[in-house]
Design a protein around this motif. Structure first.
Motif: not given
Length: 173
Positions: A151-173
């Motif tokens: 669970p703790e790793v899943a939480e960390i990986m999910s939070a990290s993934d959300s930030e990468i998703e935002e970085i990519i979204a800002r990149t392709v805008r």
């Protein structure tokens, strides 16, 4: 008492090692799941792909800028097309970037039981151009794996993934 502590530590690592083994087996045995575009509707895709309307060089430049703005680091850049061209192969551009956020990686790497997860670190993002000139950004679909992690790793990986998703979204805008 020392033996019981060592045995308990060894037993605590088993779920993490089992998860890693399962993930590696999936990546090897089910290559049909690793499809950049499309795939069976009932199977999770192992890779997420976002189309960029920018040119390849512009997408690469903006992605690197957005990584830094988000407080992440670019650890390594692998110009696969460049490396392969030195060996006589001609490819459309493919660059793989290793990016890292210390606030996430330190939480995983600071725990001996979670260190095997380092096999999935740092976050890898591929920016590539197809033969038709389209530009895409691809990354591992963390959501396809988090249910198999502690669970703790899943939480960390999910939070990290959300930030990468935002970085990519800002990149392709």
């Amino acid at each position: 008492m020392h033996d019981s502590i060592a045995l308990r530590a060894r037993n605590n690592r088993r779920p993490v090692l089992a998860i890693l083994g399962l993930l590696l087996a999936l990546a090897w045995a089910l290559p049909g799941l690793v499809m950049a575009q499309g795939g069976a509707a009932d199977q999770p895709q192992l890779v997420q792909v976002v189309k960029s309307n920018k040119s390849f060089p512009e997408t690469l430049r903006v992605f690197r800028e957005e990584v830094v703005k988000a407080g992440w680091s670019v650890l390594n850049v692998n110009n696969m097309a460049g490396v392969l061209s030195e060996r006589g192969f001609t490819l459309d551009p493919v660059v793989i970037l290793d990016v890292c956020s210390g606030k996430y990686s330190a939480r995983i790497l600071g725990n001996d039981d979670y260190r095997p997860i380092s096999a999935f670190m740092p976050c890898r993002v591929s920016i590539y151009q197809t033969s038709g000139g389209e530009v895409f950004i691809a990354r591992m679909n963390t959501g396809a794996f988090v249910d198999m992690m502690p669970p703790e790793v899943a939480e960390i990986m999910s939070a990290s993934d959300s930030e990468i998703e935002e970085i990519i979204a800002r990149t392709v805008r």
